[in-house]
Design a protein around this motif. Structure first.
Motif, PDB file in Angstrom:
ATOM      1  N   MET A   1      31.352  32.995 -28.043  1.00 24.44           N
ATOM      2  CA  MET A   1      31.895  33.180 -26.706  1.00 24.44           C
ATOM      3  C   MET A   1      31.263  34.385 -26.012  1.00 24.44           C
ATOM      4  O   MET A   1      30.894  34.281 -24.844  1.00 24.44           O
ATOM      5  CB  MET A   1      33.423  33.337 -26.821  1.00 24.44           C
ATOM      6  CG  MET A   1      34.104  33.452 -25.515  1.00 24.44           C
ATOM      7  SD  MET A   1      33.986  31.881 -24.650  1.00 24.44           S
ATOM      8  CE  MET A   1      35.148  32.122 -23.416  1.00 24.44           C
ATOM      9  N   ILE A   2      31.130  35.504 -26.731  1.00 30.56           N
ATOM     10  CA  ILE A   2      30.520  36.709 -26.151  1.00 30.56           C
ATOM     11  C   ILE A   2      29.059  36.443 -25.827  1.00 30.56           C
ATOM     12  O   ILE A   2      28.562  36.864 -24.779  1.00 30.56           O
ATOM     13  CB  ILE A   2      30.683  37.910 -27.102  1.00 30.56           C
ATOM     14  CG1 ILE A   2      32.151  38.301 -27.189  1.00 30.56           C
ATOM     15  CG2 ILE A   2      29.842  39.083 -26.647  1.00 30.56           C
ATOM     16  CD1 ILE A   2      32.436  39.404 -28.155  1.00 30.56           C
ATOM     17  N   ARG A   3      28.383  35.702 -26.706  1.00 33.66           N
ATOM     18  CA  ARG A   3      26.974  35.380 -26.454  1.00 33.66           C
ATOM     19  C   ARG A   3      26.831  34.549 -25.183  1.00 33.66           C
ATOM     20  O   ARG A   3      25.895  34.748 -24.412  1.00 33.66           O
ATOM     21  CB  ARG A   3      26.383  34.606 -27.638  1.00 33.66           C
ATOM     22  CG  ARG A   3      26.067  35.463 -28.804  1.00 33.66           C
ATOM     23  CD  ARG A   3      25.364  34.666 -29.862  1.00 33.66           C
ATOM     24  NE  ARG A   3      25.035  35.519 -30.981  1.00 33.66           N
ATOM     25  CZ  ARG A   3      24.718  35.085 -32.161  1.00 33.66           C
ATOM     26  NH1 ARG A   3      24.684  33.787 -32.410  1.00 33.66           N
ATOM     27  NH2 ARG A   3      24.430  35.922 -33.129  1.00 33.66           N
ATOM     28  N   MET A   4      27.726  33.621 -24.968  1.00 34.30           N
ATOM     29  CA  MET A   4      27.665  32.788 -23.781  1.00 34.30           C
ATOM     30  C   MET A   4      27.879  33.623 -22.523  1.00 34.30           C
ATOM     31  O   MET A   4      27.169  33.465 -21.530  1.00 34.30           O
ATOM     32  CB  MET A   4      28.706  31.662 -23.855  1.00 34.30           C
ATOM     33  CG  MET A   4      28.580  30.687 -22.677  1.00 34.30           C
ATOM     34  SD  MET A   4      29.841  29.413 -22.653  1.00 34.30           S
ATOM     35  CE  MET A   4      29.406  28.473 -24.092  1.00 34.30           C
ATOM     36  N   VAL A   5      28.825  34.532 -22.557  1.00 35.90           N
ATOM     37  CA  VAL A   5      29.089  35.412 -21.418  1.00 35.90           C
ATOM     38  C   VAL A   5      27.877  36.290 -21.143  1.00 35.90           C
ATOM     39  O   VAL A   5      27.456  36.456 -19.990  1.00 35.90           O
ATOM     40  CB  VAL A   5      30.356  36.271 -21.655  1.00 35.90           C
ATOM     41  CG1 VAL A   5      30.499  37.330 -20.583  1.00 35.90           C
ATOM     42  CG2 VAL A   5      31.588  35.381 -21.700  1.00 35.90           C
ATOM     43  N   LEU A   6      27.265  36.845 -22.198  1.00 44.73           N
ATOM     44  CA  LEU A   6      26.071  37.680 -22.047  1.00 44.73           C
ATOM     45  C   LEU A   6      24.903  36.859 -21.495  1.00 44.73           C
ATOM     46  O   LEU A   6      24.151  37.338 -20.638  1.00 44.73           O
ATOM     47  CB  LEU A   6      25.694  38.339 -23.372  1.00 44.73           C
ATOM     48  CG  LEU A   6      26.636  39.434 -23.863  1.00 44.73           C
ATOM     49  CD1 LEU A   6      26.210  39.913 -25.240  1.00 44.73           C
ATOM     50  CD2 LEU A   6      26.678  40.592 -22.877  1.00 44.73           C
TER      51      LEU A   6
END
Length: 155
Positions: A1-6
Motif C-alpha cells: 500500500m505504501i509503495r503504491m502511494v509513493l
C-alpha cells in the motif's frame, strides 16, 4: 500500500515537472520569437521581406572557416540577399544574391542529420565556394524563391 502511494506521488511529481518544463519552454520560445521579430522589424520593412522565419536554425559553414553562426535565429530573404541573425547575439550573416551558386534540399549537412529537410545554399565566400545550411519552415518554397532571385537579381 505504501509503495503504491509513493509510486502515485512520484508519477504526480513527474507530471508536474513536465507541465512546468513545457510552460517554461513555451514562454522561452514566445520571447525568442518576439526578439527575432524585433530584429527583423528594426532591419527590414515588411514589404522588403520576401520570406522570413523568426526561428530558423543555422548549421554553419561547410568549410568550417571563420564565424559559424550556428544556432537559432532570424532568417530573411530579400531581393538583394539572404540575411541571418543569430538569436541573443549581434552576429549577422549576409549572403548577396549575386554570390549564390546553388540551392539544394538535403537531410544532412557536414555529417550531421538535420531536424528535417535542410536548405543548403552554395555561395561564393572569400573567393571560394562554401555552403551553409538552415532548418526552416517550408524549405522547398525558400529554395524556389532563392533560385528565382539568383537567376533574376534585382527584380
Amino acid at each position: 500500500m505504501i509503495r503504491m502511494v509513493l509510486a502515485i506521488a512520484a508519477i504526480g511529481i513527474l507530471v508536474l515537472l513536465l507541465v512546468v518544463t513545457g510552460l517554461a519552454l513555451r514562454h522561452f520560445m514566445a520571447d525568442a520569437r518576439k526578439s527575432s521579430r524585433y530584429k527583423l522589424n528594426a532591419r527590414f520593412r515588411e514589404e522588403d521581406m520576401l520570406r522570413h522565419d523568426v526561428i530558423a536554425h543555422c548549421y554553419g559553414f561547410e568549410s568550417g572557416n571563420g564565424e559559424q553562426y550556428r544556432g537559432n535565429g532570424a532568417l530573411v530573404l530579400t531581393n538583394e540577399m539572404i540575411w541571418y541573425s543569430k538569436m541573443a547575439t549581434d552576429e549577422m550573416l549576409e549572403i548577396p544574391m549575386s554570390s549564390i551558386r546553388e540551392v539544394e534540399i538535403e537531410m544532412e549537412f557536414r555529417g550531421e542529420l538535420g531536424e528535417g529537410r535542410l536548405l543548403i545554399v552554395t555561395f561564393e565566400r572569400n573567393g571560394q565556394n562554401d555552403r551553409v545550411a538552415f532548418f526552416t519552415e517550408a524549405p522547398f518554397e525558400w529554395r524556389i524563391a532563392i533560385l528565382n532571385l539568383s537567376q533574376h537579381p534585382g527584380t
